[in-house]
Scaffold this motif. Structure first.
Motif, PDB file in Angstrom:
ATOM      1  N   LEU A  36      -1.391   1.627   0.062  1.00  0.00           N
ATOM      2  CA  LEU A  36      -1.962   0.570   0.049  1.00  0.00           C
ATOM      3  C   LEU A  36      -1.104  -0.794  -0.016  1.00  0.00           C
ATOM      4  O   LEU A  36      -1.467  -1.771   0.904  1.00  0.00           O
ATOM      5  N   ALA A  37       0.033  -0.623  -0.493  1.00  0.00           N
ATOM      6  CA  ALA A  37       1.008  -1.723  -0.374  1.00  0.00           C
ATOM      7  C   ALA A  37       1.461  -2.079   1.026  1.00  0.00           C
ATOM      8  O   ALA A  37       1.577  -3.106   1.566  1.00  0.00           O
ATOM      9  N   TYR A  38       1.655  -0.768   1.831  1.00  0.00           N
ATOM     10  CA  TYR A  38       1.956  -0.928   3.193  1.00  0.00           C
ATOM     11  C   TYR A  38       0.838  -1.554   4.044  1.00  0.00           C
ATOM     12  O   TYR A  38       1.032  -2.228   4.940  1.00  0.00           O
ATOM     13  N   ASN A  39      -0.355  -1.174   3.818  1.00  0.00           N
ATOM     14  CA  ASN A  39      -1.488  -1.572   4.511  1.00  0.00           C
ATOM     15  C   ASN A  39      -1.681  -3.124   4.501  1.00  0.00           C
ATOM     16  O   ASN A  39      -1.983  -3.606   5.447  1.00  0.00           O
ATOM     17  N   ILE A  40      -1.617  -3.569   3.252  1.00  0.00           N
ATOM     18  CA  ILE A  40      -1.621  -4.965   2.934  1.00  0.00           C
ATOM     19  C   ILE A  40      -0.759  -5.909   3.585  1.00  0.00           C
ATOM     20  O   ILE A  40      -0.867  -6.834   4.149  1.00  0.00           O
ATOM     21  N   GLY A  41       0.553  -5.268   3.610  1.00  0.00           N
ATOM     22  CA  GLY A  41       1.812  -6.024   4.234  1.00  0.00           C
ATOM     23  C   GLY A  41       1.466  -6.053   5.655  1.00  0.00           C
ATOM     24  O   GLY A  41       1.769  -6.926   6.303  1.00  0.00           O
ATOM     25  N   ARG A  42       1.121  -4.770   6.169  1.00  0.00           N
ATOM     26  CA  ARG A  42       0.870  -4.682   7.655  1.00  0.00           C
ATOM     27  C   ARG A  42      -0.214  -5.674   8.281  1.00  0.00           C
ATOM     28  O   ARG A  42      -0.078  -6.439   9.137  1.00  0.00           O
ATOM     29  N   LEU A  43      -1.287  -5.848   7.352  1.00  0.00           N
ATOM     30  CA  LEU A  43      -2.491  -6.800   7.754  1.00  0.00           C
ATOM     31  C   LEU A  43      -2.089  -7.897   7.636  1.00  0.00           C
ATOM     32  O   LEU A  43      -2.609  -9.047   8.207  1.00  0.00           O
ATOM     33  N   PHE A  44      -1.090  -8.362   6.420  1.00  0.00           N
ATOM     34  CA  PHE A  44      -0.884  -9.655   6.450  1.00  0.00           C
ATOM     35  C   PHE A  44      -0.123 -10.069   7.582  1.00  0.00           C
ATOM     36  O   PHE A  44      -0.003 -11.230   8.121  1.00  0.00           O
TER      37      PHE A  44
END
Length: 410
Positions: free
Chosen positions: A342-350
């Motif tokens: 989840l942290a990876y996805n939010i960082g990637r989407l950011f």
């Protein structure tokens, strides 16, 4: 009041705009009493910590001690590291893992909602995580640990599905089930149209499923006796020069496949060892596919999974601290790994939403150096709270905040 993580405030504001905290508290069981912590009060600091460079639960103390960051983000209550560990263990058995899966599905829906793409390529791969925990099982690589499966969307690098597995769980197990799980994670109107995997997915049920559902695929093949027989039958004039070797193709089928499929074959010279006296050794690589382009184009497309999957998994493990699990219980570590996803996805989407294209290929370490780790000063004026940053960063911060606001309101 000073914060050494001013850039993390931008990421946190973006996550709040996505509805992360509301989704966490909606889908994950809450505390047993009014004195307990909400799911968002456990997960949100961990998401910030993992993006900011923390690797263990103890590193969440950096977020707790950052009074400036806590003033401008919803971080009024942050559990202790012991409380976080206890929550991970409880969440592993009370539906927390499934709740996090639902949250990730919601984040994917927001991420893909306004994009033009309707069809995506799925890359799946298993990866080993070493662990000396007593409950960790021996992997096929010769160390104790875990063997999670991860599925990425090639077009944007987002993780669409993950399954935390025991170390002695074979990479060939449940590949079709994982493919179906990733398909279910996709939001309405978006679908998996192409599939790539290594030889662990070279199975009749996977190939039949792709044929039945019109999914284009390229899967690394096993050099079993049947494959060796058909490759040895390729005539000499059917081989063509290709990257220090030769390339050809044939048609093959397994006992349980419904239809025959293309088998692209690459043959290259190979020296077994430095003192090997035998000459003329050759190494064969085979790729099963139903795509229609040339053999060279199939290989090129298949090899792109190195960037889309293997390097992204490396980023998840090394960049986001998922190469080390914090707990002795398998279920608790499964929850922690999914928080890492989840942290990876939010960082990637950011990155994709708020930053210019020149940032899109940056790894998270670069973002920490150029953005997340910048200093800021929190200033109170009247009833307003201001974050002051270096003059050289003001335009960047303003751009990111504007794009975050626009994305949150679409």
């Amino acid at each position: 009041m000073i914060t050494p993580h001013a850039g993390l405030a931008l990421l946190g504001e973006f996550a709040v705009g996505l509805g992360l905290n509301k989704a966490l508290d909606r889908h994950i069981p809450g505390p047993g009493s009014g004195a307990g912590y909400l799911a968002s009060e456990h997960v949100f600091p961990l998401v910030l910590m993992l993006n900011g460079g923390g690797r263990t639960l103890e590193d969440s103390r950096e977020i707790r001690s950052d009074t400036g960051l806590r003033e401008i983000l919803p971080l009024k209550k942050i559990p202790s590291t012991d409380a976080m560990g206890d929550w991970l263990r409880r969440s592993g058995t009370n539906g927390g893992l499934e709740g996090l899966g639902a949250v990730n599905r919601r984040m994917l829906k927001r991420a893909l909602k306004n994009g033009k793409e309707k069809e995506f390529t799925l890359d799946i791969d298993a990866t080993g995580i070493e662990s000396e925990k007593e409950a960790a099982k021996m992997t096929y690589k010769g160390y104790t640990g875990y063997m999670p499966m991860v599925g990425h969307l090639a077009e944007n690098g987002l993780v669409v599905g993950d399954e935390f597995r025991e170390g002695n769980d074979s990479p060939v197990a449940r590949n079709l089930e994982f493919l179906k799980y990733c398909e279910r994670q996709m939001p309405k109107g978006k679908k998996i149209k192409a599939f790539r995997a290594d030889s662990a997915a070279y199975q009749a049920d996977v190939i039949n499923y792709c044929h039945d559902h019109g999914t284009a695929y390229a899967i690394g093949g096993d050099l079993d006796e049947a494959v060796k027989k058909v490759t040895s039958a390729i005539k000499a004039d059917e081989w063509h020069p290709y990257q220090n070797g030769f390339i050809s193709e044939t048609v093959h089928c397994m006992n349980k496949t419904k239809e025959a499929f293309r088998l692209v074959v690459i043959r290259r010279p190979f020296q077994g060892s430095l003192f090997d006296s035998e000459e003329g050794l050759e190494k064969y690589t085979v790729i099963a596919t139903n795509r229609h382009e040339s053999a060279e184009e199939v290989v090129k497309w298949y090899n792109q999974r190195g960037e889309s999957s293997e390097n992204r998994i490396k980023e998840l493990k090394i960049g986001f601290g998922m190469e080390r699990m914090p707990c002795g219980q398998f279920e608790a570590n499964a929850v922690f790994f999914r928080i890492g996803v989840l942290a990876y996805n939010i960082g990637r989407l950011f990155i994709l939403v708020t930053l210019d294209e020149s940032w899109h290929r940056h790894q998270v370490q670069t973002l920490r150096w150029k953005l997340y780790g910048t200093a800021g000063k929190i200033v109170f004026h009247g009833r307003a709270v201001y974050l002051k940053v270096s003059l050289s960063l003001q335009n960047l911060f303003a751009q990111v905040r504007l794009r975050s606001w626009e994305f949150a309101n679409t």
